[in-house]
Design a protein around this motif. Structure first.
Motif, mmCIF file in Angstrom:
data_model
loop_
_atom_site.group_PDB
_atom_site.id
_atom_site.type_symbol
_atom_site.label_atom_id
_atom_site.label_comp_id
_atom_site.label_asym_id
_atom_site.label_seq_id
_atom_site.Cartn_x
_atom_site.Cartn_y
_atom_site.Cartn_z
ATOM 1 N N VAL A 26 0.884 -1.204 0.028
ATOM 2 C CA VAL A 26 0.064 0.088 0.057
ATOM 3 C C VAL A 26 0.814 1.242 -0.167
ATOM 4 N N PRO A 27 1.160 1.751 -1.259
ATOM 5 C CA PRO A 27 2.054 2.852 -1.297
ATOM 6 C C PRO A 27 1.109 4.093 -1.068
ATOM 7 N N VAL A 28 1.475 4.968 -0.428
ATOM 8 C CA VAL A 28 0.568 6.119 -0.138
ATOM 9 C C VAL A 28 1.763 7.668 -0.148
ATOM 10 N N GLY A 29 1.266 8.451 -1.059
ATOM 11 C CA GLY A 29 2.068 9.527 -1.739
ATOM 12 C C GLY A 29 2.446 9.791 -3.072
ATOM 13 N N GLU A 30 3.782 10.186 -3.218
ATOM 14 C CA GLU A 30 4.141 10.199 -4.453
ATOM 15 C C GLU A 30 5.201 9.424 -5.085
ATOM 16 N N LEU A 31 5.113 8.527 -6.075
ATOM 17 C CA LEU A 31 6.131 7.566 -6.592
ATOM 18 C C LEU A 31 6.682 8.125 -7.557
ATOM 19 N N ASP A 32 8.091 8.292 -7.491
ATOM 20 C CA ASP A 32 8.970 9.201 -8.665
ATOM 21 C C ASP A 32 10.091 8.786 -8.457
ATOM 22 N N HIS A 33 11.460 9.334 -9.096
ATOM 23 C CA HIS A 33 12.550 9.050 -9.171
ATOM 24 C C HIS A 33 13.051 9.003 -7.788
ATOM 25 N N ARG A 51 6.673 -14.970 -2.874
ATOM 26 C CA ARG A 51 5.237 -14.489 -3.239
ATOM 27 C C ARG A 51 5.368 -13.599 -4.433
ATOM 28 N N VAL A 52 4.510 -14.529 -5.262
ATOM 29 C CA VAL A 52 4.656 -13.932 -6.758
ATOM 30 C C VAL A 52 3.250 -13.197 -7.108
ATOM 31 N N ARG A 53 2.531 -13.393 -6.300
ATOM 32 C CA ARG A 53 1.153 -12.562 -6.500
ATOM 33 C C ARG A 53 1.184 -11.029 -5.711
ATOM 34 N N LEU A 54 1.621 -10.158 -6.462
ATOM 35 C CA LEU A 54 1.776 -8.972 -5.794
ATOM 36 C C LEU A 54 0.627 -8.014 -5.964
ATOM 37 N N VAL A 55 -0.071 -7.661 -4.758
ATOM 38 C CA VAL A 55 -1.252 -6.766 -4.935
ATOM 39 C C VAL A 55 -0.773 -5.118 -4.510
ATOM 40 N N VAL A 56 -1.138 -4.334 -5.361
ATOM 41 C CA VAL A 56 -0.458 -3.106 -4.932
ATOM 42 C C VAL A 56 -1.884 -2.145 -4.937
ATOM 43 N N ASP A 57 -2.062 -1.665 -3.994
ATOM 44 C CA ASP A 57 -3.615 -0.865 -3.594
ATOM 45 C C ASP A 57 -2.984 0.445 -3.857
ATOM 46 N N CYS A 58 -3.486 1.223 -4.882
ATOM 47 C CA CYS A 58 -3.007 2.415 -5.467
ATOM 48 C C CYS A 58 -3.921 3.623 -4.951
ATOM 49 N N ALA A 59 -4.769 3.409 -4.091
ATOM 50 C CA ALA A 59 -5.787 4.137 -3.809
ATOM 51 C C ALA A 59 -5.162 5.500 -3.191
ATOM 52 N N GLY A 60 -3.999 5.140 -2.314
ATOM 53 C CA GLY A 60 -3.531 6.565 -1.812
ATOM 54 C C GLY A 60 -2.216 7.148 -2.653
ATOM 55 N N LEU A 61 -2.150 6.620 -3.562
ATOM 56 C CA LEU A 61 -1.014 7.139 -4.617
ATOM 57 C C LEU A 61 -1.456 8.336 -5.509
ATOM 58 N N GLY A 62 -0.926 9.326 -5.177
ATOM 59 C CA GLY A 62 -1.590 10.649 -5.696
ATOM 60 C C GLY A 62 -0.570 10.827 -7.192
ATOM 61 N N PHE A 63 0.586 10.425 -7.221
ATOM 62 C CA PHE A 63 1.432 10.498 -8.468
ATOM 63 C C PHE A 63 2.120 9.462 -8.722
ATOM 64 N N CYS A 64 2.640 9.032 -9.989
ATOM 65 C CA CYS A 64 3.571 8.161 -10.422
ATOM 66 C C CYS A 64 4.032 8.682 -11.544
ATOM 67 N N ASP A 65 5.281 8.892 -11.679
ATOM 68 C CA ASP A 65 6.246 8.899 -12.924
ATOM 69 C C ASP A 65 6.801 7.769 -13.497
ATOM 70 N N ALA A 94 -5.149 10.290 -12.068
ATOM 71 C CA ALA A 94 -3.704 10.890 -12.315
ATOM 72 C C ALA A 94 -2.681 9.591 -12.688
ATOM 73 N N VAL A 95 -3.023 8.720 -11.762
ATOM 74 C CA VAL A 95 -1.966 7.599 -11.881
ATOM 75 C C VAL A 95 -2.241 6.665 -13.021
ATOM 76 N N ALA A 96 -3.581 6.615 -13.324
ATOM 77 C CA ALA A 96 -4.135 5.827 -14.257
ATOM 78 C C ALA A 96 -3.785 6.317 -15.460
ATOM 79 N N ARG A 97 -3.866 7.460 -15.818
ATOM 80 C CA ARG A 97 -3.581 8.278 -17.107
ATOM 81 C C ARG A 97 -1.951 7.930 -17.487
ATOM 82 N N VAL A 98 -0.980 7.714 -16.514
ATOM 83 C CA VAL A 98 0.497 7.464 -16.922
ATOM 84 C C VAL A 98 0.438 6.044 -17.535
#
Length: 122
Positions: A26-33, A51-65, A94-98
């Motif tokens: 569960v990442p929360v904030g901005e995912l960038d360089h 563990r090869v099934r990775l579930v990433v809950d992006c609800a709190g992710l406001g940015f991804c570059d 905004a994240v889905a757009r990337v």
């Protein structure tokens, strides 16, 4: 369940094993360089633990570059090599757009809700 928190002022990541041998991140904030390593480390740790099934809950992710996207793509390759995959959940517009403009959404399994992404739910 084992739960791990790592982060900085710009990105926090909670990671924990869930039923079915998966890892929930569960990442929360901005995912960038500058913050990508904060997500890469727990992704790699989960994969290293088998563990090869990775579930990433992006609800709190406001940015991804592109660096953040590359971290997720790298994890996807490793997970798929082990017979699993990366499941993305509840991406903000905004994240889905990337993912959409790069074509990356086509290579990930995307879920609207966490319930549908967890093992045993489809």
């Amino acid at each position: 369940m084992d739960r791990q928190h790592i982060g900085s002022a710009r990105l926090r990541v909670e990671a924990r094993a869930v039923d079915g041998g998966a890892e929930l991140l569960v990442p929360v904030g901005e995912l960038d360089h500058h913050t990508a390593e904060l997500l890469r480390a727990p992704l790699d740790a989960a994969l290293d633990a088998g563990r090869v099934r990775l579930v990433v809950d992006c609800a709190g992710l406001g940015f991804c570059d592109s660096t953040g996207l590359n971290v997720l793509l790298g994890a996807r390759l490793r997970a798929e090599a082990g017979g699993g995959g990366v499941h993305l959940v509840a991406m903000r517009p905004a994240v889905a757009r990337v993912f959409r403009i790069t074509g990356a959404e086509a290579v990930f399994t995307v879920h609207d809700t966490l319930a549908t992404a967890l093992p045993g739910s489809g």
